[in-house]
Design an enzyme around this catalytic site. Structure first.
Site, PDB file in Angstrom:
ATOM      1  N   TYR A   1      -7.035   6.886  12.615  1.00 46.17           N
ATOM      2  CA  TYR A   1      -7.772   7.731  11.868  1.00 46.17           C
ATOM      3  C   TYR A   1      -9.376   7.569  12.496  1.00 46.17           C
ATOM      4  CZ  TYR A   1      -4.470   6.873   8.077  1.00 46.17           C
ATOM      5  OH  TYR A   1      -3.276   7.070   7.302  1.00 46.17           O
TER       6      TYR A   1
ATOM      7  N   CYS B   1      -0.921  -3.168  24.718  1.00 47.27           N
ATOM      8  CA  CYS B   1      -0.853  -2.144  26.107  1.00 47.27           C
ATOM      9  C   CYS B   1      -1.215  -0.872  25.703  1.00 47.27           C
ATOM     10  CB  CYS B   1       0.288  -2.413  26.918  1.00 47.27           C
ATOM     11  SG  CYS B   1       0.405  -4.032  27.205  1.00 47.27           S
ATOM     12  N   GLU B   2      -2.421  -0.500  25.017  1.00 45.97           N
ATOM     13  CA  GLU B   2      -2.801   0.806  24.615  1.00 45.97           C
ATOM     14  C   GLU B   2      -4.295   0.928  24.725  1.00 45.97           C
ATOM     15  OE1 GLU B   2      -0.800   3.610  23.465  1.00 45.97           O
ATOM     16  OE2 GLU B   2       1.285   2.607  23.266  1.00 45.97           O
TER      17      GLU B   2
ATOM     18  N   TYR C   1      -4.121   0.398   3.179  1.00 44.36           N
ATOM     19  CA  TYR C   1      -3.461   1.206   4.515  1.00 44.36           C
ATOM     20  C   TYR C   1      -3.742   0.195   5.663  1.00 44.36           C
ATOM     21  CZ  TYR C   1      -3.897   4.849   1.183  1.00 44.36           C
ATOM     22  OH  TYR C   1      -3.623   5.542   0.076  1.00 44.36           O
TER      23      TYR C   1
ATOM     24  N   GLU D   1      -4.248   8.044  -9.637  1.00 49.20           N
ATOM     25  CA  GLU D   1      -3.513   7.444  -9.026  1.00 49.20           C
ATOM     26  C   GLU D   1      -4.356   6.532  -7.836  1.00 49.20           C
ATOM     27  OE1 GLU D   1      -1.226  10.459  -7.343  1.00 49.20           O
ATOM     28  OE2 GLU D   1       0.243  10.293  -9.046  1.00 49.20           O
ATOM     29  N   PRO D   2      -5.535   6.011  -7.859  1.00 51.52           N
ATOM     30  CA  PRO D   2      -6.279   5.313  -6.927  1.00 51.52           C
ATOM     31  C   PRO D   2      -5.509   4.275  -6.307  1.00 51.52           C
ATOM     32  CG  PRO D   2      -6.761   4.229  -9.207  1.00 51.52           C
ATOM     33  CD  PRO D   2      -5.808   5.326  -9.257  1.00 51.52           C
ATOM     34  N   GLY D   3      -5.888   4.422  -4.832  1.00 55.25           N
ATOM     35  CA  GLY D   3      -5.201   3.444  -3.931  1.00 55.25           C
ATOM     36  C   GLY D   3      -6.347   2.726  -3.305  1.00 55.25           C
TER      37      GLY D   3
ATOM     38  N   GLY E   1      -7.612   9.300  -4.116  1.00 54.43           N
ATOM     39  CA  GLY E   1      -8.600   9.988  -3.241  1.00 54.43           C
ATOM     40  C   GLY E   1      -9.941   9.431  -3.092  1.00 54.43           C
TER      41      GLY E   1
HETATM   42  C1  LIG Z   1      -1.935   8.237  -1.026  1.00 54.31           C
HETATM   43  C2  LIG Z   1      -1.791   8.802  -2.236  1.00 54.31           C
HETATM   44  C3  LIG Z   1      -2.783   8.435  -3.397  1.00 54.31           C
HETATM   45  C4  LIG Z   1      -3.636   7.249  -3.266  1.00 54.31           C
HETATM   46  O1  LIG Z   1      -4.813   7.807  -2.145  1.00 54.31           O
HETATM   47  P1  LIG Z   1      -6.008   6.834  -2.063  1.00 54.31           P
HETATM   48  O2  LIG Z   1      -7.064   7.701  -1.131  1.00 54.31           O
HETATM   49  O3  LIG Z   1      -5.539   5.794  -1.545  1.00 54.31           O
HETATM   50  O4  LIG Z   1      -6.673   6.687  -3.379  1.00 54.31           O
HETATM   51  C5  LIG Z   1      -2.522   8.749  -4.663  1.00 54.31           C
HETATM   52  N1  LIG Z   1      -1.436   9.946  -4.646  1.00 54.31           N
HETATM   53  C6  LIG Z   1      -0.708  10.341  -3.662  1.00 54.31           C
HETATM   54  C7  LIG Z   1       0.324  11.386  -4.137  1.00 54.31           C
HETATM   55  C8  LIG Z   1      -0.929   9.847  -2.530  1.00 54.31           C
HETATM   56  O5  LIG Z   1      -0.094  10.408  -1.754  1.00 54.31           O
END
Ligand SMILES: *Cc1c(COP(=O)(O)O)cnc(C)c1O
Length: 418
Positions: free
Chosen positions: A316, A342-343, A371, A273-275, A239
């Site tokens: 978003y 076409c949107e 994403y 869990e960084p994405g 997050g």
């Molecule tokens: C999407 C998600 C993440 C990653 O979120 P980011 O905002 O990209 O860091 C981590 N854990 C869970 C369970 C998620 O659904």
């Protein structure tokens, strides 16, 4: 912060001129910087060094094999949400003992595959799911570790579509149910329920919501301790927000400074869990100008990439910086930057002051490493774009552009229509 920079008025990724890649692979395409990925991962690792957390990259943000390999080589673990992701990450030699699995709807096939793979733990999101995992583990005669994803019921101060930690959302288990499950552990002899998980949302730019959630979790851990329930893991989810526009997100170090005291207090092994934080600014989307249209009321820069390639603005209302690959002297005016789909929702920027480029000019939509490609579709029978990675002065296509043949694979006209 990232390795996409102008040198001699031309956008470069590390040491490679982006327009050189465009000439070679065509447009549109996604481009990732190896160095940026490593740098962002290392920043988190360093900031949290004191507690040496297991950092599981949330691969739903970007599941390109080269990206996964880059991070696995740095020692990253992975946060997965499907058996497809599990199979994919195994291809880069990820350590199963650093894989955690979240999803509100894990199927029997998925649970079976993950138990067999020997993942670290499942992040369980409901009581029926817990019972299902216990039954499957029993069948496989393999005890499996569980973290309960709790829903702390806190607002994450982000976009509604990426808020996950309130009881209005489908995610996680409310505290009362979680406590009940933990007290009745004996009912699940094939499970070792020894962790808690919390993920309250995405693109969170301040530490306040995280701290709010962590405090709730710590209180909860206190209650459990009094009841004699031991825990080993605390997974604090992802997050962490990044800069898209004019946000002033906390750095990894700011975040660590704010949250470390709380994490240390738990005495538990921390999983993160960084994405987006790792991949977001490590990628760009490159597209080419087709037309500049003026309807007398508004101007539109029409490009060859569309919302099927990059959905975030449409889904978003996301803001993305857009730049011309070659700094332009053309007059700047207000315009929408749009794709061919076409949107009306097919746009990358609205009312943006941008140079009046001409056909063939190249632009980059910045901060699209998370994403981005993963949400691309074949809407309007468009093949998904290629993905390219740069490392230093080298680059390679890591996923090819989809051809018409790729799109037609598996499709047929039934006998009764012939
Ligand atoms: C999407 C998600 C993440 C990653 O979120 P980011 O905002 O990209 O860091 C981590 N854990 C869970 C369970 C998620 O659904």
């Amino acid at each position: 912060m990232h390795d996409f920079k102008f040198k001699n008025n031309e956008l470069h990724c590390e040491s490679v001129k982006v327009s050189t890649i465009a000439k070679k692979v065509g447009t549109p395409f996604y481009l990732y910087s190896h160095h940026t990925l490593v740098d962002h991962f290392t920043k988190i690792q360093k900031a949290f060094k004191k507690i040496d957390p297991i950092i599981c990259f949330a691969m739903k943000a970007n599941d390109n094999l080269a990206v996964l390999k880059t991070l696995a080589d740095e020692g990253a673990g992975f946060d997965i949400v499907s058996v497809g992701e599990l199979k994919k990450v195994k291809k880069v030699g990820a350590d199963p003992k650093k894989i955690v699995f979240a999803s509100v709807g894990k199927t029997e096939e998925e649970i079976t595959a993950a138990i067999k793979a020997g993942i670290l733990f499942f992040n369980v999101e409901s009581l029926p799911e817990l019972e299902e995992i216990n039954a499957i583990a029993k069948k496989l005669k393999k005890k499996t570790q569980i973290a309960l994803r709790i829903n702390p019921d806190v607002e994450a101060a982000t976009h509604a579509k990426i808020t996950t930690g309130t009881l209005r959302n489908k995610f996680g288990i409310d505290l009362q149910t979680a406590r009940h499950i933990l007290n009745e552990q004996k009912k699940y002899p094939f499970l070792k329920i020894n962790g808690l998980h919390v993920h309250i949302g995405s693109q969170i730019t301040s530490s306040a919501p995280f701290i709010h959630a962590i405090k709730k979790v710590i209180d909860f851990i206190g209650v459990l301790q009094k009841e004699g329930i031991p825990l080993e893991y605390l997974d604090i989810g992802g997050g962490l927000g990044i800069v898209y526009h004019d946000e002033k997100p906390q750095t990894a170090q700011d975040f660590a400074n704010a949250i470390l005291p709380y994490l240390e207090k738990t005495g538990l092994k921390i999983v993160m869990e960084p994405g987006r934080f790792i991949a977001g600014n490590a990628g760009i989307f490159v597209t080419q100008v087709l037309y500049l249209k003026d309807n007398g009321f508004k101007k539109f820069l029409i490009v060859d990439g569309g919302m099927n390639d990059l959905l975030r603005p449409s889904l978003y209302d996301a803001y993305h910086d857009v730049v011309a690959l070659k700094k332009s002297n053309a007059k700047k005016v207000k315009m929408d930057i749009v794709g061919p789909i076409c949107e009306s929702g097919d746009f990358f920027a609205k009312d943006r002051i941008f140079p009046q480029l001409k056909k063939g000019d190249l632009i980059a939509v910045m901060s699209t490493g998370a994403y981005g490609y993963v949400m691309a579709s074949n809407y309007n029978v468009r093949g998904r774009p290629p993905e390219v990675m740069v490392r230093g002065n080298k680059y390679a296509i890591t996923k090819k552009r989809e051809t018409f043949q790729d799109l037609m694979r598996g499709e047929c006209i039934p006998e009764f229509l012939k």
